[in-house]
Write a protein that holds these residues in place. Structure first.
Motif, mmCIF file in Angstrom:
data_model
loop_
_atom_site.group_PDB
_atom_site.id
_atom_site.type_symbol
_atom_site.label_atom_id
_atom_site.label_comp_id
_atom_site.label_asym_id
_atom_site.label_seq_id
_atom_site.Cartn_x
_atom_site.Cartn_y
_atom_site.Cartn_z
ATOM 1 N N CYS A 53 39.208 38.179 38.649
ATOM 2 C CA CYS A 53 39.370 36.875 39.496
ATOM 3 C C CYS A 53 40.875 36.840 40.117
ATOM 4 C CB CYS A 53 39.090 35.706 38.576
ATOM 5 S SG CYS A 53 40.309 35.535 37.229
ATOM 6 N N CYS B 277 34.882 36.086 32.149
ATOM 7 C CA CYS B 277 34.941 35.837 33.561
ATOM 8 C C CYS B 277 34.572 37.035 34.134
ATOM 9 C CB CYS B 277 36.405 35.597 33.604
ATOM 10 S SG CYS B 277 36.931 35.380 35.288
ATOM 11 N N ASP C 299 36.547 39.843 34.143
ATOM 12 C CA ASP C 299 37.575 40.859 34.487
ATOM 13 C C ASP C 299 38.060 42.137 33.938
ATOM 14 O OD1 ASP C 299 38.454 38.348 36.053
ATOM 15 O OD2 ASP C 299 39.252 37.454 34.104
ATOM 16 N N ASN D 159 37.638 40.959 29.905
ATOM 17 C CA ASN D 159 37.472 39.439 29.446
ATOM 18 C C ASN D 159 36.085 39.135 29.970
ATOM 19 O OD1 ASN D 159 37.619 36.752 29.291
ATOM 20 N ND2 ASN D 159 38.869 36.280 31.418
ATOM 21 N N SER E 9 43.580 36.903 36.995
ATOM 22 C CA SER E 9 43.822 37.917 36.411
ATOM 23 C C SER E 9 44.380 38.990 37.149
ATOM 24 C CB SER E 9 42.515 38.495 35.872
ATOM 25 O OG SER E 9 41.470 38.947 36.741
ATOM 26 N N CYS F 221 42.007 35.125 31.523
ATOM 27 C CA CYS F 221 42.385 35.645 32.591
ATOM 28 C C CYS F 221 43.754 36.180 32.815
ATOM 29 C CB CYS F 221 41.686 34.887 33.799
ATOM 30 S SG CYS F 221 40.087 34.460 33.793
ATOM 31 N N ARG G 286 40.931 29.971 31.728
ATOM 32 C CA ARG G 286 41.819 30.751 32.518
ATOM 33 C C ARG G 286 42.899 31.495 31.692
ATOM 34 N NH1 ARG G 286 39.028 32.492 36.753
ATOM 35 N NH2 ARG G 286 38.123 30.806 37.851
#
Ligand code: ZN
Length: 150
Positions: free
Chosen positions: A64, A39, A41, A36, A67, A128, A125
């Protein structure tokens, strides 16, 4: 409602800090990579099938808290499920974090995964929370290309 939110928060923090099934599975496991970029991830999901049943599931990666918690809760909930059940769970989970209506039965099936329902208030989010799931699907379908949310 705020008690429930506190409980959900606790589950996410717990799984974000001490992820379950954070390991590789050697030998015979299907795996897929996902990222991702928005972010940062990254995840690699492993699933070991016995016939049509998921005998073991795990993940490696960094990202994060959302995730990580999602991957941790996901791998915990997959063991013993058939691939069809896992795909149903995936659809219910994606609907949940997108803020779509799900049935009481689906909510029951999700169990602790429902703790991520608050994510729907934060559209950024959602990627995530769903990264590990899209990566799981790629692993189950043995797709060779890495998954990206972008
Ligand atoms: Zn993230």
């Amino acid at each position: 409602m705020s008690d429930l939110r506190d409980l959900y928060q606790e589950i996410i923090l717990d799984h974000g800090k001490r992820p379950r099934n954070h390991r590789a599975i050697d030998g015979g496991a299907r795996k897929a990579e996902g990222a991702n970029p928005l972010c940062g991830d990254r995840v690699r999901v492993y699933v070991k099938l016995e016939g049509d049943v998921i005998a073991d599931a795990s993940f490696l990666g960094s990202g994060c808290a959302i995730s990580t918690a999602s991957a941790s809760l996901m791998t915990d909930s997959l063991k013993g499920k058939t691939t069809d059940e896992a795909k149903k769970l995936l659809r219910a989970f994606v609907d949940l974090v997108k803020g779509l209506e799900i049935s009481p039965r689906e909510r029951d099936d999700l169990g602790k995964l429902a703790s991520l329902s608050g994510v729907c208030a934060y559209p950024v989010r959602v990627k995530c929370a769903t990264l590990a799931w899209h990566t799981l699907l790629a692993a189950l379908e043995a797709r060779p290309d890495p998954v990206t949310t972008e």
